[in-house]
Design a protein around this motif. Structure first.
Motif, short mmCIF file in Angstrom:
data_model
loop_
_atom_site.label_atom_id
_atom_site.label_comp_id
_atom_site.label_asym_id
_atom_site.label_seq_id
_atom_site.Cartn_x
_atom_site.Cartn_y
_atom_site.Cartn_z
N LEU A 1 42.37 5.86 18.75
CA LEU A 1 42.33 4.57 18.06
C LEU A 1 43.64 4.27 17.31
O LEU A 1 43.65 3.50 16.35
N THR A 2 44.71 4.88 17.79
CA THR A 2 46.02 4.56 17.20
C THR A 2 46.28 3.06 17.34
O THR A 2 46.04 2.48 18.40
N GLY A 3 46.74 2.44 16.27
CA GLY A 3 46.97 1.00 16.30
C GLY A 3 45.81 0.20 15.75
O GLY A 3 45.92 -1.01 15.54
N LYS A 4 44.66 0.86 15.54
CA LYS A 4 43.50 0.19 14.94
C LYS A 4 43.49 0.46 13.44
O LYS A 4 43.95 1.52 12.99
N ASN A 5 42.95 -0.49 12.69
CA ASN A 5 42.79 -0.23 11.26
C ASN A 5 41.38 -0.58 10.81
O ASN A 5 40.79 -1.56 11.27
N ILE A 6 40.86 0.26 9.96
CA ILE A 6 39.45 0.19 9.56
C ILE A 6 39.40 0.07 8.03
O ILE A 6 40.03 0.85 7.32
N SER A 7 38.64 -0.91 7.55
CA SER A 7 38.46 -1.06 6.10
C SER A 7 37.06 -0.62 5.71
O SER A 7 36.09 -0.85 6.45
N HIS A 8 36.94 0.01 4.57
CA HIS A 8 35.64 0.49 4.08
C HIS A 8 35.36 -0.18 2.74
O HIS A 8 36.16 -0.04 1.81
N ALA A 9 34.27 -0.91 2.66
CA ALA A 9 33.92 -1.59 1.41
C ALA A 9 32.53 -1.13 1.00
O ALA A 9 31.52 -1.53 1.59
N PHE A 10 32.47 -0.25 0.03
CA PHE A 10 31.19 0.31 -0.41
C PHE A 10 30.83 -0.25 -1.79
O PHE A 10 31.42 0.13 -2.79
N TYR A 11 29.84 -1.15 -1.80
CA TYR A 11 29.37 -1.75 -3.05
C TYR A 11 28.30 -0.90 -3.71
O TYR A 11 27.81 -1.23 -4.78
N GLU A 12 27.85 0.15 -3.01
CA GLU A 12 26.94 1.14 -3.60
C GLU A 12 27.57 2.50 -3.39
O GLU A 12 28.35 2.70 -2.45
N SER A 13 27.20 3.46 -4.22
CA SER A 13 27.82 4.78 -4.16
C SER A 13 27.46 5.50 -2.85
O SER A 13 26.42 5.23 -2.24
N SER A 14 28.32 6.39 -2.46
CA SER A 14 28.12 7.14 -1.22
C SER A 14 29.04 8.35 -1.22
O SER A 14 30.18 8.27 -1.69
N THR A 15 28.55 9.44 -0.69
CA THR A 15 29.42 10.58 -0.39
C THR A 15 29.55 10.72 1.12
O THR A 15 30.64 10.57 1.70
N ARG A 16 28.41 10.97 1.77
CA ARG A 16 28.43 11.31 3.20
C ARG A 16 28.96 10.17 4.08
O ARG A 16 29.83 10.37 4.92
N THR A 17 28.40 8.99 3.89
CA THR A 17 28.73 7.88 4.78
C THR A 17 30.18 7.45 4.59
O THR A 17 30.93 7.29 5.56
N ALA A 18 30.59 7.28 3.34
CA ALA A 18 31.95 6.81 3.06
C ALA A 18 32.98 7.82 3.55
O ALA A 18 33.95 7.46 4.25
N VAL A 19 32.78 9.08 3.20
CA VAL A 19 33.79 10.09 3.56
C VAL A 19 33.83 10.30 5.08
O VAL A 19 34.90 10.44 5.68
#
Ligand code: CP
Length: 336
Positions: free
Chosen positions: A64-82
């Motif tokens: 996926l070189t050249g792709k960019n991914i944004s993560h927006a977590f409005y609730e807390s998370s360890t497993r999913t976010a990381v």
């Protein structure tokens, strides 16, 4: 569905690229209610290969070189976010986390305007967790990026159910015909809903146990549409089960008074060695995490040989690698 993946030994020794058929044609992953059994099969097939790569120590790809991914977590998370962050980085994508507490949301910017701002930065995918059910569906209609639901209120948590299915399928070689018991706070659980949709579509039989006060409305309709039955006695749900999945007691979503006490809840719905005597001899135990240790699971079960919890976490990285690949890679592009 026959596997469309043709991964040979040489792929492990050089750049391990999978050939993907792209049955999954949707722009977004919003829930398992919307996915077909074929699409779920494809995600699990790709995720199984990704997991082999992870376990073989291959943690650097240019897929996926050249792709960019944004993560927006409005609730807390360890497993999913990381794990989304790790998955994107392993695949060579740029991964950008939005620190919601320090973002312009704290200055009053609404969700749609934040999403449009991220979209204007030309992200290929926006991974979002939000306390409101339907928030990812809402923004998906207005942005060009693929939107991935990382948990929306009490509605769905599709990648959690996919990682649960991958973990079960690895152990049993199949999902169809298995008896899966889900025990706990169903009312507040997006994990339960996604697993009921997904596992049922894959041919498993689901039994759910919870107190009446923790049952969601619409359970009757769900029994008509999916292969699920609801019980108030945990022993009935667990009887002859191949897998027992405990759910977290979501105290933060309760208004109060739904359970008499934590101790009483544990006595009736805690998954411990005694409750598991009603299940199959080789029953396996799962929990999406985070666990309230000693409440949903006894420590001996949580730390024992039957627990798949750590395996679930590893599957989470693989499933998120698969989902990011399937949604963001140019459709029809086949790597040999
Ligand atoms: N299972 C799950 O969603 O865990 P996190 O809240 O840590 O992401």
């Amino acid at each position: 569905m026959s596997s469309n993946l043709r991964l040979t030994k040489k792929h492990f020794t050089s750049e391990p690229f999978l050939a993907i058929l792209y049955t999954v044609k949707t722009k977004d992953l919003l829930g398992l209610k919307e996915l077909s059994a074929e699409e779920i099969h494809e995600i699990l097939d790709v995720a199984a290969e990704m997991k082999q790569l992870l376990l073989s120590g291959h943690k650097k790809s240019t897929r996926l070189t050249g792709k960019n991914i944004s993560h927006a977590f409005y609730e807390s998370s360890t497993r999913t976010a990381v794990s989304f962050d790790e998955a994107a980085k392993i695949l060579g994508a740029v991964s950008c986390g939005l620190s919601v507490g320090n973002s312009s949301a704290s200055k009053g910017e609404n969700l749609m305007d934040t999403a449009k701002t991220l979209d204007a930065m030309k992200f290929d995918a926006i991974v979002i967790r939000h306390q409101s059910a339907g928030a990812p569906h809402f923004i998906a209609k207005h942005v060009g990026a693929s939107v991935i639901n990382a948990g929306d209120g009490r509605n769905e948590h599709p990648t959690q159910a996919l990682l649960d299915m991958l973990t079960i399928k690895e152990r049993f070689g199949r999902l169809d015909g298995l008896k899966i018991a889900i025990v706990g706070d169903v009312k507040n659980s997006r994990v339960a809903r996604s697993n009921i949709y997904g596992l049922s579509k894959m041919g498993a039989e689901i039994r759910v146990a919870c107190p009446d006060t923790l049952l969601f409305s619409g359970s009757n309709k769900m029994e008509q549409n999916y292969n699920v039955k609801f019980f108030t006695d945990a022993k009935d749900a667990v009887r002859d089960a191949d897998v027992v999945m405990a759910l977290r007691l979501q105290l933060e979503r309760m208004k109060g008074g739904l359970i008499p006490s934590i101790a009483e809840y544990h006595a009736l719905y805690g998954v411990d060695d005694k409750l598991l005597t009603h299940a199959k001899k080789n029953v396996l135990v799962m929990h999406p995490g985070p666990v309230n240790r000693g409440v949903e699971l006894s420590s001996s079960v949580m730390d024992g040989d039957r627990s798949l919890i750590s395996n679930q976490v590893t599957s989470g990285v693989a499933v998120r690698m698969a989902v990011l690949t399937l949604l963001t890679e140019k459709k029809g592009e086949v790597h040999a």
